[in-house]
Design a protein around this motif. Sequence first.
Motif, PDB file in Angstrom:
ATOM      1  N   LEU B  17      98.105   8.278  43.021  1.00 26.92           N
ATOM      2  CA  LEU B  17      99.208   7.206  43.174  1.00 26.92           C
ATOM      3  C   LEU B  17      99.195   6.604  42.037  1.00 26.92           C
ATOM      4  O   LEU B  17     100.465   6.185  41.558  1.00 26.92           O
ATOM      5  N   LEU B  18      98.034   6.256  41.390  1.00 22.75           N
ATOM      6  CA  LEU B  18      98.173   5.313  40.139  1.00 22.75           C
ATOM      7  C   LEU B  18      98.601   6.539  39.015  1.00 22.75           C
ATOM      8  O   LEU B  18      99.509   5.806  38.151  1.00 22.75           O
ATOM      9  N   ILE B  19      98.312   7.758  38.871  1.00 20.46           N
ATOM     10  CA  ILE B  19      99.040   8.488  37.877  1.00 20.46           C
ATOM     11  C   ILE B  19     100.248   8.391  37.850  1.00 20.46           C
ATOM     12  O   ILE B  19     100.986   8.515  37.002  1.00 20.46           O
ATOM     13  N   MET B  20     101.016   8.626  39.250  1.00 22.09           N
ATOM     14  CA  MET B  20     102.227   9.071  39.432  1.00 22.09           C
ATOM     15  C   MET B  20     103.084   7.477  39.248  1.00 22.09           C
ATOM     16  O   MET B  20     104.096   7.453  38.581  1.00 22.09           O
ATOM     17  N   PHE B  21     102.470   6.385  39.570  1.00 24.27           N
ATOM     18  CA  PHE B  21     102.820   5.139  39.001  1.00 24.27           C
ATOM     19  C   PHE B  21     103.088   5.159  37.554  1.00 24.27           C
ATOM     20  O   PHE B  21     104.167   4.650  37.088  1.00 24.27           O
ATOM     21  N   LEU B  22     101.833   5.474  36.902  1.00 26.54           N
ATOM     22  CA  LEU B  22     101.981   5.074  35.314  1.00 26.54           C
ATOM     23  C   LEU B  22     103.014   6.002  35.040  1.00 26.54           C
ATOM     24  O   LEU B  22     103.752   5.718  34.009  1.00 26.54           O
ATOM     25  N   LEU B  23     103.164   7.544  35.548  1.00 30.67           N
ATOM     26  CA  LEU B  23     104.227   8.182  35.027  1.00 30.67           C
ATOM     27  C   LEU B  23     105.563   7.799  35.027  1.00 30.67           C
ATOM     28  O   LEU B  23     106.335   7.882  34.365  1.00 30.67           O
ATOM     29  N   SER B  24     105.614   7.368  36.359  1.00 36.63           N
ATOM     30  CA  SER B  24     107.216   6.474  36.550  1.00 36.63           C
ATOM     31  C   SER B  24     107.538   5.459  35.729  1.00 36.63           C
ATOM     32  O   SER B  24     108.544   5.222  35.199  1.00 36.63           O
ATOM     33  N   VAL B  25     106.487   4.761  35.333  1.00 35.78           N
ATOM     34  CA  VAL B  25     106.769   3.616  34.494  1.00 35.78           C
ATOM     35  C   VAL B  25     107.101   4.181  33.024  1.00 35.78           C
ATOM     36  O   VAL B  25     108.060   3.745  32.377  1.00 35.78           O
ATOM     37  N   GLY B  26     106.529   5.427  32.563  1.00 39.73           N
ATOM     38  CA  GLY B  26     106.506   5.804  31.543  1.00 39.73           C
ATOM     39  C   GLY B  26     107.979   6.328  31.373  1.00 39.73           C
ATOM     40  O   GLY B  26     108.636   6.108  30.316  1.00 39.73           O
ATOM     41  N   ILE B  27     108.497   7.018  32.351  1.00 41.03           N
ATOM     42  CA  ILE B  27     109.903   7.679  32.399  1.00 41.03           C
ATOM     43  C   ILE B  27     110.805   6.538  32.340  1.00 41.03           C
ATOM     44  O   ILE B  27     111.890   6.904  31.613  1.00 41.03           O
ATOM     45  N   LEU B  28     110.606   5.573  33.182  1.00 40.87           N
ATOM     46  CA  LEU B  28     111.783   4.563  33.165  1.00 40.87           C
ATOM     47  C   LEU B  28     111.953   3.718  31.883  1.00 40.87           C
ATOM     48  O   LEU B  28     112.865   3.455  31.494  1.00 40.87           O
ATOM     49  N   VAL B  29     110.480   3.535  31.231  1.00 41.12           N
ATOM     50  CA  VAL B  29     110.709   2.758  30.012  1.00 41.12           C
ATOM     51  C   VAL B  29     111.202   3.414  29.092  1.00 41.12           C
ATOM     52  O   VAL B  29     112.068   3.102  28.147  1.00 41.12           O
ATOM     53  N   ASN B  30     110.921   4.977  29.002  1.00 35.67           N
ATOM     54  CA  ASN B  30     111.756   5.792  27.851  1.00 35.67           C
ATOM     55  C   ASN B  30     113.118   5.746  28.334  1.00 35.67           C
ATOM     56  O   ASN B  30     113.862   5.757  27.313  1.00 35.67           O
ATOM     57  N   GLY B  72     102.575  15.924  44.244  1.00 38.15           N
ATOM     58  CA  GLY B  72     101.280  15.453  43.779  1.00 38.15           C
ATOM     59  C   GLY B  72     100.419  14.757  45.065  1.00 38.15           C
ATOM     60  O   GLY B  72      99.119  14.944  45.113  1.00 38.15           O
ATOM     61  N   LEU B  73     101.256  14.051  45.776  1.00 39.76           N
ATOM     62  CA  LEU B  73     100.414  13.124  46.880  1.00 39.76           C
ATOM     63  C   LEU B  73     100.158  14.000  48.021  1.00 39.76           C
ATOM     64  O   LEU B  73      99.315  13.845  48.488  1.00 39.76           O
ATOM     65  N   ALA B  74     101.160  14.881  48.324  1.00 44.87           N
ATOM     66  CA  ALA B  74     100.825  16.075  49.315  1.00 44.87           C
ATOM     67  C   ALA B  74      99.538  16.787  49.027  1.00 44.87           C
ATOM     68  O   ALA B  74      98.701  17.010  49.859  1.00 44.87           O
ATOM     69  N   ILE B  75      99.398  17.274  47.654  1.00 43.95           N
ATOM     70  CA  ILE B  75      98.445  17.883  47.231  1.00 43.95           C
ATOM     71  C   ILE B  75      96.971  17.210  47.223  1.00 43.95           C
ATOM     72  O   ILE B  75      95.990  17.234  47.954  1.00 43.95           O
ATOM     73  N   ALA B  76      97.077  15.652  46.674  1.00 48.24           N
ATOM     74  CA  ALA B  76      96.014  15.085  46.917  1.00 48.24           C
ATOM     75  C   ALA B  76      95.413  14.613  48.182  1.00 48.24           C
ATOM     76  O   ALA B  76      94.345  14.678  48.545  1.00 48.24           O
ATOM     77  N   GLN B  77      96.167  14.807  49.189  1.00 48.63           N
ATOM     78  CA  GLN B  77      96.050  14.323  50.472  1.00 48.63           C
ATOM     79  C   GLN B  77      95.543  15.555  51.428  1.00 48.63           C
ATOM     80  O   GLN B  77      94.496  15.642  52.106  1.00 48.63           O
ATOM     81  N   PHE B  78      96.187  16.684  51.126  1.00 50.88           N
ATOM     82  CA  PHE B  78      95.732  17.871  51.951  1.00 50.88           C
ATOM     83  C   PHE B  78      95.008  18.987  51.243  1.00 50.88           C
ATOM     84  O   PHE B  78      94.452  19.769  52.178  1.00 50.88           O
ATOM     85  N   PHE B  79      95.079  19.056  50.165  1.00 53.45           N
ATOM     86  CA  PHE B  79      94.152  20.174  49.483  1.00 53.45           C
ATOM     87  C   PHE B  79      92.549  19.857  49.778  1.00 53.45           C
ATOM     88  O   PHE B  79      91.999  20.889  50.215  1.00 53.45           O
ATOM     89  N   PHE B 113     106.833   5.643  49.577  1.00 51.97           N
ATOM     90  CA  PHE B 113     108.175   4.711  49.709  1.00 51.97           C
ATOM     91  C   PHE B 113     107.959   3.548  48.605  1.00 51.97           C
ATOM     92  O   PHE B 113     108.986   3.086  48.047  1.00 51.97           O
ATOM     93  N   SER B 114     106.509   2.903  48.582  1.00 45.86           N
ATOM     94  CA  SER B 114     106.743   1.832  47.731  1.00 45.86           C
ATOM     95  C   SER B 114     106.845   2.045  46.385  1.00 45.86           C
ATOM     96  O   SER B 114     107.515   1.400  45.575  1.00 45.86           O
ATOM     97  N   LEU B 115     106.160   3.174  45.999  1.00 54.77           N
ATOM     98  CA  LEU B 115     106.453   3.780  44.769  1.00 54.77           C
ATOM     99  C   LEU B 115     107.821   4.278  44.178  1.00 54.77           C
ATOM    100  O   LEU B 115     108.489   3.452  43.255  1.00 54.77           O
ATOM    101  N   PHE B 116     108.630   4.649  45.360  1.00 57.39           N
ATOM    102  CA  PHE B 116     109.853   5.123  44.894  1.00 57.39           C
ATOM    103  C   PHE B 116     110.836   3.619  44.818  1.00 57.39           C
ATOM    104  O   PHE B 116     111.793   3.591  44.000  1.00 57.39           O
ATOM    105  N   LEU B 117     110.677   2.777  45.784  1.00 58.06           N
ATOM    106  CA  LEU B 117     111.093   1.502  45.823  1.00 58.06           C
ATOM    107  C   LEU B 117     111.069   0.773  44.518  1.00 58.06           C
ATOM    108  O   LEU B 117     111.982   0.174  44.026  1.00 58.06           O
ATOM    109  N   PHE B 118     109.939   0.959  43.881  1.00 54.80           N
ATOM    110  CA  PHE B 118     109.653   0.260  42.726  1.00 54.80           C
ATOM    111  C   PHE B 118     110.379   0.936  41.509  1.00 54.80           C
ATOM    112  O   PHE B 118     111.235   0.170  40.831  1.00 54.80           O
TER     113      PHE B 118
END
Lengths: 413, 222
Positions: B17-30, B72-79, B113-118
Amino acid sequence: MLVKIARLSLILITIFTLAIFLPDFYWKAFEQQVYRPFAQFSPVLKDFLVTKASKKGPHYYDTKGHTYTRSEVDSLLPFSNARQLLFENRFPDSLDGKKIDPEEVRTNNFTLRISPSDINQYRIDMYPLFESQSGRVRLEMPTSFFRITKRMEFINAADNKIEEKLSSLFSGALQNFGFQFPAQLIAGNPTTRKPFDEGYFIVDASRHLFHLKMVKGEPFIHPVPIPENLKITHLVVQEMNLREFYALMITDDSRIFLLSYPDYQLIEVPVIDYNWNSTDVRIIGDLFYRNVMCYNEAGLSCQVCDRNYHPVASYQEWWGSRYQQKAGIISEYLFPFSLQIRQETTMFIGLFLRISGIRSLIGIGVAVLLTWIFLSVRGFSVKRNWLEFVIVMISGIFGFIAIILYPPLRDKF
Amino acid sequence: MFKAIIFKEWLKIRWTLLIMFLLSVGILVNIWVNLAYGLRFSNPSDFWAFIIFRKYVFFSFLQYFPPVAGLGLAIAQFFPEMHRDRLRLTLRLPLPENLIIFQMNIVAILAIFSLFLFNLIFLLVFSSIYFPSEIVKNIFMVSLPWFLAGIATYFGVATILVEPVWIRRILMAIIFYGFLQTFFQPAGIYSYQKVIIFLVLLVFVSALGIYYAVHHYQKGLA
């Protein structure tokens, strides 16, 4: 119970996806290209000259069955081929006893094309209002865009702030002419690549039409009287040096009108088989005639009229829809229905379902048989799994594939 | 019990989740920096006209993020659960197995949902600095299907991971890839306005499939 619902949801997703992609894939593999004809009216022959592409290249024929060479076509259609004829020194001095001048021919040539997808699309309702008499040769992009909601507002693109002075000037002027806010339809030609600017034609909340432009920084507004029974669906504004009409207007009952210069007279354009929701219409004008071509999925209808928009001649040709091709007939056996989320006639994503005819019963029959074999071989009770048959009867091959992928639940393990 | 599951799932997904959050911030800032640059170095009116009339989608790169986050989250949770059949232990907890799966999904969906809403709020807020509400509304409508697709991706990948039969996994993945295409018609050119409710419905339908896979898993079925 939940597991059964879960299985149904997977089957539903599979059927939905297959109904979109299998027919699409099928058509990509087997559809034959249909060469659509292009019919121009020859002022020399006083007949249509049809151009049709084929694998061997284009061929040209008239309605009486005569065929022509490329070079003959050039001289039979001197208006659309004026440049080629001039290049070959073959441009005629006169036609029908009337002297013709290449420059005049050029000014009178125009093409307007309106596709259903031009009308069926989402618009961001903000437009630039050009200064139409800046004293400069070239038009310049203004710094602000306007919207017409509760009033007319100009928003500066550089700082995203409302330009209050301009906004109140134009809102007040519109109000003085009895404009009812908000606007229902705003139509203009928002490009600097045009010879001059005629601004916008705007339908207000009470369906009245107004012409609006900016002249030396001041609003120019002209109410355009439209008969009560005409409901405007679409307007096309295209400034042309010809200055014959301000705009083309399409009504909800698929009639086409022109708003003529200089006094906004409505002229109805004669047209055959036109429906704004499904027909691609092209209006090709030249010095003598107006050719109104309507392309539907399965045919072409042309209506040629003179410069006063009185019908002169018409031409129709049908090539049949793709479902009349061999591949189309086979597709009806294979697929009980097909789904599309995109259609040529609209830019809105939707669910466009096409149900195949009676032929699909054969495909469904085969799918039901295969389902029966599958269930029997895998040792499922055919009686207890009647729902599988209902699914396949509705969705044919799509449902059969889904059932193989997600077999029924066993009662005992 | 739910608290324990929340905690367990949180331990599994927090880094992703943290990686995805940082990734999305990176994309959005870009995207933001590119947008500001574009507006500074071109005529802003031309830029607006490009968006309004040419349907230019300046944030189109963002469309790849939601499905990646869902994956990513599905893999993190179920793998980890599928490794050495740990899911079997999880499902032995003193709760109905479907409820356990449901609670696991709830945790992940809340995170997504929180990630996407953000992401969505971030995108709309910086867009509204430069653009009027008409354009901002369009940005929302263009990006909404991508986020819905992100949620559907999570459910689809979770189902595929839990499913025990390899051949079915592969076929499901193919079908699901096609299914997701529904959400990704060329950005800006086509409008989803009329089918948003339908897309939401599709996401709900995609949330159910996992219980069929869990059933297979439990029974060890082919």
